[in-house]
Scaffold this active site. Structure first.
Site, PDB file in Angstrom:
ATOM      1  N   ALA A   1       0.859  -1.187   0.000  1.00 28.84           N
ATOM      2  CA  ALA A   1       0.000   0.000   0.000  1.00 28.84           C
ATOM      3  C   ALA A   1       0.893   1.234   0.000  1.00 28.84           C
ATOM      4  O   ALA A   1       1.627   1.476   0.955  1.00 28.84           O
ATOM      5  CB  ALA A   1      -0.909  -0.014   1.225  1.00 28.84           C
ATOM      6  N   MET A   2       0.838   2.014  -1.076  1.00 18.12           N
ATOM      7  CA  MET A   2       1.739   3.146  -1.277  1.00 18.12           C
ATOM      8  C   MET A   2       0.979   4.448  -1.073  1.00 18.12           C
ATOM      9  O   MET A   2       0.182   4.853  -1.923  1.00 18.12           O
ATOM     10  CB  MET A   2       2.343   3.099  -2.670  1.00 18.12           C
ATOM     11  CG  MET A   2       3.024   1.782  -3.031  1.00 18.12           C
ATOM     12  SD  MET A   2       4.535   1.522  -2.096  1.00 18.12           S
ATOM     13  CE  MET A   2       5.598   2.776  -2.805  1.00 18.12           C
ATOM     14  N   SER A   3       1.218   5.120   0.045  1.00 12.75           N
ATOM     15  CA  SER A   3       0.519   6.373   0.330  1.00 12.75           C
ATOM     16  C   SER A   3       1.112   7.548  -0.428  1.00 12.75           C
ATOM     17  O   SER A   3       0.473   8.582  -0.576  1.00 12.75           O
ATOM     18  CB  SER A   3       0.584   6.665   1.832  1.00 12.75           C
ATOM     19  OG  SER A   3       1.923   6.947   2.219  1.00 12.75           O
TER      20      SER A   3
ATOM     21  N   LEU B   1      -4.218   4.070  -3.062  1.00 15.49           N
ATOM     22  CA  LEU B   1      -5.670   4.123  -2.898  1.00 15.49           C
ATOM     23  C   LEU B   1      -6.167   5.533  -3.149  1.00 15.49           C
ATOM     24  O   LEU B   1      -5.777   6.485  -2.456  1.00 15.49           O
ATOM     25  CB  LEU B   1      -6.066   3.677  -1.492  1.00 15.49           C
ATOM     26  CG  LEU B   1      -5.619   2.274  -1.065  1.00 15.49           C
ATOM     27  CD1 LEU B   1      -6.191   1.945   0.313  1.00 15.49           C
ATOM     28  CD2 LEU B   1      -6.053   1.238  -2.087  1.00 15.49           C
TER      29      LEU B   1
ATOM     30  N   GLY C   1       4.133   8.559   0.704  1.00 18.79           N
ATOM     31  CA  GLY C   1       5.045   9.064   1.719  1.00 18.79           C
ATOM     32  C   GLY C   1       6.314   8.243   1.809  1.00 18.79           C
ATOM     33  O   GLY C   1       6.464   7.206   1.147  1.00 18.79           O
TER      34      GLY C   1
ATOM     35  N   CYS D   1      -7.311  13.538   7.029  1.00 14.57           N
ATOM     36  CA  CYS D   1      -6.948  13.644   5.611  1.00 14.57           C
ATOM     37  C   CYS D   1      -8.043  14.287   4.767  1.00 14.57           C
ATOM     38  O   CYS D   1      -7.752  14.967   3.789  1.00 14.57           O
ATOM     39  CB  CYS D   1      -6.583  12.272   5.058  1.00 14.57           C
ATOM     40  SG  CYS D   1      -7.946  11.088   4.970  1.00 14.57           S
TER      41      CYS D   1
ATOM     42  N   CYS E   1     -10.341   3.959   9.157  1.00 12.28           N
ATOM     43  CA  CYS E   1      -9.707   3.734   7.853  1.00 12.28           C
ATOM     44  C   CYS E   1      -8.888   2.451   7.877  1.00 12.28           C
ATOM     45  O   CYS E   1      -8.949   1.649   6.943  1.00 12.28           O
ATOM     46  CB  CYS E   1      -8.826   4.930   7.501  1.00 12.28           C
ATOM     47  SG  CYS E   1      -8.112   4.837   5.843  1.00 12.28           S
TER      48      CYS E   1
ATOM     49  N   ASP F   1       7.545   6.517   4.412  1.00 12.44           N
ATOM     50  CA  ASP F   1       7.467   5.246   5.135  1.00 12.44           C
ATOM     51  C   ASP F   1       7.014   4.103   4.233  1.00 12.44           C
ATOM     52  O   ASP F   1       7.617   3.015   4.232  1.00 12.44           O
ATOM     53  CB  ASP F   1       6.503   5.372   6.320  1.00 12.44           C
ATOM     54  CG  ASP F   1       7.014   6.318   7.386  1.00 12.44           C
ATOM     55  OD1 ASP F   1       8.240   6.362   7.586  1.00 12.44           O
ATOM     56  OD2 ASP F   1       6.195   7.023   8.007  1.00 12.44           O
ATOM     57  N   SER F   2       5.967   4.323   3.457  1.00  9.28           N
ATOM     58  CA  SER F   2       5.469   3.249   2.590  1.00  9.28           C
ATOM     59  C   SER F   2       6.450   2.936   1.476  1.00  9.28           C
ATOM     60  O   SER F   2       6.565   1.786   1.033  1.00  9.28           O
ATOM     61  CB  SER F   2       4.095   3.613   2.018  1.00  9.28           C
ATOM     62  OG  SER F   2       4.139   4.794   1.250  1.00  9.28           O
TER      63      SER F   2
END
Length: 380
Positions: free
Chosen positions: A6-8, A32, A10, A199, A101, A12-13
């Site tokens: 899951a690539m936000s 997403l 940011g 968000c 979420c 961290d991901s």
């Protein structure tokens, strides 16, 4: 192992996905889309899931040489997170949308789709750890870096979901190390600021946002003894513990600031008083879930020692907890009762309490009521 990262958008991901690739997994990146009309640019560190974030996620995947997709989860996000947020505030509660979420989008809708497509696990950039007990059962634990630990917002994960969860940042000692690694890998997001706030309210004006979605009527502001102090423009936009924005117009007799002690949406009243009346010693929660297999005591109703945390970055408090059945609630609702061996201040119905033993996350519940040490709201 076939892993969906899951690539936000940011740092961290991006690093989590890179570590999954380094571990030899077959990794596919997915971003997403949670809004049909995402902003084109972030405002500093506010908000997420913008077009800019999507592009950043794509660039990270391109650097790693892995496939990248964008999945539209906007309708599910609106129903399960945004609409829930509005409904909770309308009922006088203070929800945590990040918990919803994680519970309903990232580790329900996303994981369900990933498993249906043949993936073995979902990888995220959360700072948390999954360990196995001697029987091979998975447990959720705090990350190595307690300052960045995100096990609280993952407390909603179930035993089955933990079987398919991968957190490559679990043992990373600091966020600075993650940024340094991102820079070394050539990721453009190495120095991108962390997102914060809600968000879907990127300007941070929660009250203004709610006023456009909840019918607000003028009502009374009472003190903790039931005396009228003034009026408000809508009880639903307040939260327990709030100090600013009361607009009472005159100070308390002792000159000290007042805080919101209780919200009564049915009566459209807000009760305020001194800060010490915010302290509580018993929490009662509903909508219970266990992160991994529940403790035997949680099944039998026996009391057990634990630590309880009520905010993402709050200090945990020693407590003793037990499960019971609240026959006064419709359908004889199962309830988690937590007696604090100390006190907490400013706890609001709708918040999430997460229980720990040591570093292990036991489970969570939505706070339904909090008992004050010094004040009984029923007397007002």
């Amino acid at each position: 192992m076939k892993v969906l990262a899951a690539m936000s958008g940011g740092v961290d991901s991006a690093v989590a996905a890179a570590r999954a690739v380094d571990a030899g997994h077959d990794v596919v990146g997915v971003h997403l889309a949670l809004s049909r009309m995402p902003g084109t640019l972030r405002t500093g560190s506010r908000g997420c899931c913008t077009i800019e974030d999507s592009n950043d996620a794509w660039r990270a995947c391109d650097k790693l040489g892995i496939p990248f997709y964008v999945w539209d989860f906007s309708e599910r996000f609106k129903e399960d997170v945004v609409d829930d947020f509005v409904a909770e505030y309308a009922a006088g509660r203070t929800p945590n949308p990040c918990m919803r979420c994680n519970e309903r989008i990232k580790f329900a809708a996303l994981l369900e789709k990933a498993l249906a497509l043949g993936f073995d696990a979902v990888c995220t950039g959360h700072y948390a750890k999954v360990l196995e007990d001697e029987d091979g059962n998975r447990e959720l634990h705090r990350a190595a870096d307690w300052a960045k630990d995100q096990s609280y917002v993952l407390g909603v994960l179930t035993h089955e979901q933990l079987k398919h969860s991968l957190f490559p940042l679990a043992d990373t000692p600091s966020k600075a190390q993650v940024r340094a690694e991102a820079a070394a890998r050539g990721f453009t997001v190495a120095n991108k600021p962390d997102s914060h706030d809600i968000c879907f309210i990127p300007d941070g004006d929660t009250r203004g946002w709610l006023q456009e979605r909840i019918e607000m009527d003028e009502g009374e502001i009472l003190d903790h003894e039931g005396n009228p102090l003034g009026t408000h423009e809508g009880a639903n936009a307040f939260t327990v513990g709030q100090r600013k924005g009361l607009k009472i117009g005159r100070p308390a007799p002792d000159g000290r600031p007042r805080f919101v002690l209780e919200i009564r949406p049915k009566e459209n009243k807000v009760v305020v008083g001194p800060q010490e009346l915010l302290e509580v010693d018993r929490l009662c929660g509903i909508k219970i879930s266990w992160a991994g297999l529940p403790l035997p005591e949680a099944v039998t109703g026996e009391a057990f020692d634990c630590m309880v945390q009520v905010r993402a970055h709050a200090d945990p408090v020693p407590a003793r907890a037990f499960t019971t059945t609240d026959t006064e609630e419709p359908g004889s609702t199962e309830e988690l009762v937590v007696d604090l061996q100390g006190s907490l201040r400013g706890v609001a119905p709708g918040q999430t309490m997460v229980l720990y033993q040591g570093t292990r996350v036991l489970g969570q519940a939505t706070i339904n009521s909090a008992r004050s040490l010094a004040w009984d709201p029923r007397a007002v």
